[in-house]
Design an enzyme around this catalytic site. Sequence first.
Site, PDB file in Angstrom:
ATOM      1  N   ARG A  64       0.845  -1.192   0.000  1.00  0.00           N
ATOM      2  CA  ARG A  64       0.000   0.000   0.000  1.00  0.00           C
ATOM      3  C   ARG A  64       0.880   1.242   0.000  1.00  0.00           C
ATOM      4  O   ARG A  64       2.059   1.191   0.331  1.00  0.00           O
ATOM      5  CB  ARG A  64      -0.916   0.014   1.231  1.00  0.00           C
ATOM      6  CG  ARG A  64      -1.928  -1.124   1.266  1.00  0.00           C
ATOM      7  CD  ARG A  64      -2.899  -0.939   2.420  1.00  0.00           C
ATOM      8  NE  ARG A  64      -3.838  -2.049   2.541  1.00  0.00           N
ATOM      9  CZ  ARG A  64      -4.963  -2.145   1.842  1.00  0.00           C
ATOM     10  NH1 ARG A  64      -5.284  -1.210   0.989  1.00  0.00           N
ATOM     11  NH2 ARG A  64      -5.767  -3.182   2.020  1.00  0.00           N
ATOM     12  N   GLY A  65       0.277   2.351  -0.348  1.00  0.00           N
ATOM     13  CA  GLY A  65       1.003   3.613  -0.307  1.00  0.00           C
ATOM     14  C   GLY A  65       1.486   4.053  -1.674  1.00  0.00           C
ATOM     15  O   GLY A  65       1.744   3.228  -2.555  1.00  0.00           O
ATOM     16  N   GLY A  96      -7.107  -0.998  -6.692  1.00  0.00           N
ATOM     17  CA  GLY A  96      -8.324  -0.258  -6.416  1.00  0.00           C
ATOM     18  C   GLY A  96      -8.187   1.229  -6.677  1.00  0.00           C
ATOM     19  O   GLY A  96      -7.347   1.676  -7.472  1.00  0.00           O
ATOM     20  N   ASP A  97      -8.990   2.009  -5.962  1.00  0.00           N
ATOM     21  CA  ASP A  97      -9.091   3.443  -6.198  1.00  0.00           C
ATOM     22  C   ASP A  97      -7.732   4.134  -6.096  1.00  0.00           C
ATOM     23  O   ASP A  97      -7.346   4.904  -6.979  1.00  0.00           O
ATOM     24  CB  ASP A  97     -10.079   4.044  -5.191  1.00  0.00           C
ATOM     25  CG  ASP A  97     -10.342   5.517  -5.449  1.00  0.00           C
ATOM     26  OD1 ASP A  97     -10.999   5.819  -6.450  1.00  0.00           O
ATOM     27  OD2 ASP A  97      -9.880   6.354  -4.645  1.00  0.00           O
ATOM     28  N   THR A 118     -11.109  -4.492  -6.426  1.00  0.00           N
ATOM     29  CA  THR A 118     -11.576  -4.168  -5.082  1.00  0.00           C
ATOM     30  C   THR A 118     -12.520  -5.252  -4.623  1.00  0.00           C
ATOM     31  O   THR A 118     -13.537  -5.516  -5.265  1.00  0.00           O
ATOM     32  CB  THR A 118     -12.274  -2.800  -5.010  1.00  0.00           C
ATOM     33  OG1 THR A 118     -12.974  -2.694  -3.759  1.00  0.00           O
ATOM     34  CG2 THR A 118     -13.274  -2.622  -6.142  1.00  0.00           C
ATOM     35  N   ASP A 140     -14.403  -5.078  -2.253  1.00  0.00           N
ATOM     36  CA  ASP A 140     -15.640  -4.449  -1.778  1.00  0.00           C
ATOM     37  C   ASP A 140     -16.633  -4.161  -2.896  1.00  0.00           C
ATOM     38  O   ASP A 140     -17.772  -3.755  -2.622  1.00  0.00           O
ATOM     39  CB  ASP A 140     -15.325  -3.126  -1.060  1.00  0.00           C
ATOM     40  CG  ASP A 140     -14.564  -3.334   0.235  1.00  0.00           C
ATOM     41  OD1 ASP A 140     -14.459  -4.489   0.682  1.00  0.00           O
ATOM     42  OD2 ASP A 140     -14.064  -2.332   0.791  1.00  0.00           O
ATOM     43  N   ARG A 190     -15.548  -1.364   3.527  1.00  0.00           N
ATOM     44  CA  ARG A 190     -15.219  -0.119   4.213  1.00  0.00           C
ATOM     45  C   ARG A 190     -16.295   0.941   4.000  1.00  0.00           C
ATOM     46  O   ARG A 190     -16.742   1.585   4.935  1.00  0.00           O
ATOM     47  CB  ARG A 190     -13.872   0.424   3.725  1.00  0.00           C
ATOM     48  CG  ARG A 190     -12.669  -0.400   4.113  1.00  0.00           C
ATOM     49  CD  ARG A 190     -11.398   0.241   3.592  1.00  0.00           C
ATOM     50  NE  ARG A 190     -11.234   1.586   4.106  1.00  0.00           N
ATOM     51  CZ  ARG A 190     -10.664   1.906   5.273  1.00  0.00           C
ATOM     52  NH1 ARG A 190     -10.196   0.941   6.045  1.00  0.00           N
ATOM     53  NH2 ARG A 190     -10.559   3.151   5.668  1.00  0.00           N
ATOM     54  N   TYR A 193      -9.368 -12.201   6.241  1.00  0.00           N
ATOM     55  CA  TYR A 193      -8.178 -12.610   5.510  1.00  0.00           C
ATOM     56  C   TYR A 193      -8.361 -13.966   4.852  1.00  0.00           C
ATOM     57  O   TYR A 193      -7.766 -14.246   3.806  1.00  0.00           O
ATOM     58  CB  TYR A 193      -6.967 -12.614   6.443  1.00  0.00           C
ATOM     59  CG  TYR A 193      -6.619 -11.228   6.923  1.00  0.00           C
ATOM     60  CD1 TYR A 193      -6.099 -10.284   6.038  1.00  0.00           C
ATOM     61  CD2 TYR A 193      -6.841 -10.840   8.236  1.00  0.00           C
ATOM     62  CE1 TYR A 193      -5.798  -8.996   6.451  1.00  0.00           C
ATOM     63  CE2 TYR A 193      -6.544  -9.547   8.660  1.00  0.00           C
ATOM     64  CZ  TYR A 193      -6.022  -8.638   7.772  1.00  0.00           C
ATOM     65  OH  TYR A 193      -5.734  -7.371   8.178  1.00  0.00           O
TER      66      TYR A 193
END
Length: 433
Positions: free
Chosen positions: A147-148, A172-173, A201, A203, A248, A355
């Site tokens: 991430r990041g 994702g986004d 994603t 989600d 989320r 997970y």
Amino acid sequence: MEAIIESLGQCQFLSPLRHRQLGSQVFRTDEHRVIHDDSMEGVRDVFERGLRPLDFEMAGAREKIYFDPAKTSAAIVTCGGLCPGLNDIIRGIVMELYHRYGVTRIFGLRYGYEGLVPRLGHVPLALRPESVSTIHTFGGTILGSSRGSQDAGEMVDHLEELGVDLLFVVGGDGTLQGGARINAEIRRRGLKKSVVGIPKTIDNDIMYLDKSFGFDTAFAEAVKTVSCAHVEAMGAMNGIGLVKLMGRHSGFIACYAALAGQHVNYCLIPEVPFNLDGPSGLLEALRYRLAKRKHAVIVVAEGAGQDLMDCDPAETDASGNRRLGNIGEFLKNKISEFFKSRRIELNLKYIDPSYTIRSVPASAQDNVYCLRLAQYAVHAGMAGKTNMLIGQWHGTFVHIPFGLVTNGRRRVDPSGDLWQAVLECTGQPGRLR
């Protein structure tokens, strides 16, 4: 309104697919388009006002392509959290590039966008058909993820060092926004490189998509957990099975797990606020349910009920996402305290399978979906399309600009058919407030 797809320039090379026993009817042109709103009233209203409806360019092989396959190099990067189907996407891209277009120089960038920053020490992998032939049978991603964000200048420098012409970003986004920044830096330098996204994603919250890859697998796995929670709840006096699922900002996994499992009595999602206390709150509803039926199953999306907890809204993770409070643990404690204070026996089992759900191999249905997304991504990249992603809209694969999908999130409509179906299936009140 037309969703304009950025292009590197005129396509001058005849596609090698012309010689692979494929008729010319399989080729698309930029004039083949899909309307966003396929309802009669929506289209009629736009035309009556003299406007053009929002439409998307159809994905698919082009008869002429921008890149010369013999001189083209490609790279693949997977970013963000794990999701079923990532390895399928990697395999699909490699197989399409290598066997259909004859592109043999393909890099796998390690650990997300960190793999485009040499000082972090992640050496790219050389990807060939033999090295990816069985990876779709495993969960996760053989490339690793992270991430990041990273500095766009450093990343484009490394693409230049590697000689990469096509960059496929899977995420994702935040990943797609990163792809847009890389593309902007490429354009600023006047380079001819294509950046094509495949939206990921778990989600299912990316705009203008029928669904995200891995979603079918994820909610199918979630249903197994919900069934276990139901068995636990039925096996004890005043049993409650409480399951926390991913989601989320959007409660799609929770909704579909509730519908498919058909054992859920309360489905709690971020889009529909609820109260704990009061005569119409969740706790009193639970007390009434246990008095009548002696058991209950609750499914809660991770982003639900955040307003009920004392969380710092400024605290974020490496990707800039707000750190959420643990709604599962919170509900477990509040429910237990409520029944204990009333001296009512309670047997609550709390399960968080997050997970487990995201790390499994993709289902057969997702296998097919991922392969087709990968194939269409390669077609787009070879045709010089850039700053765009591959998505499926109304059952057709299309090209969508990065900027269009990163302006918002797809969410469950509290007044829509899906949420109404959940209410009918669970029997819960329309408002727990």
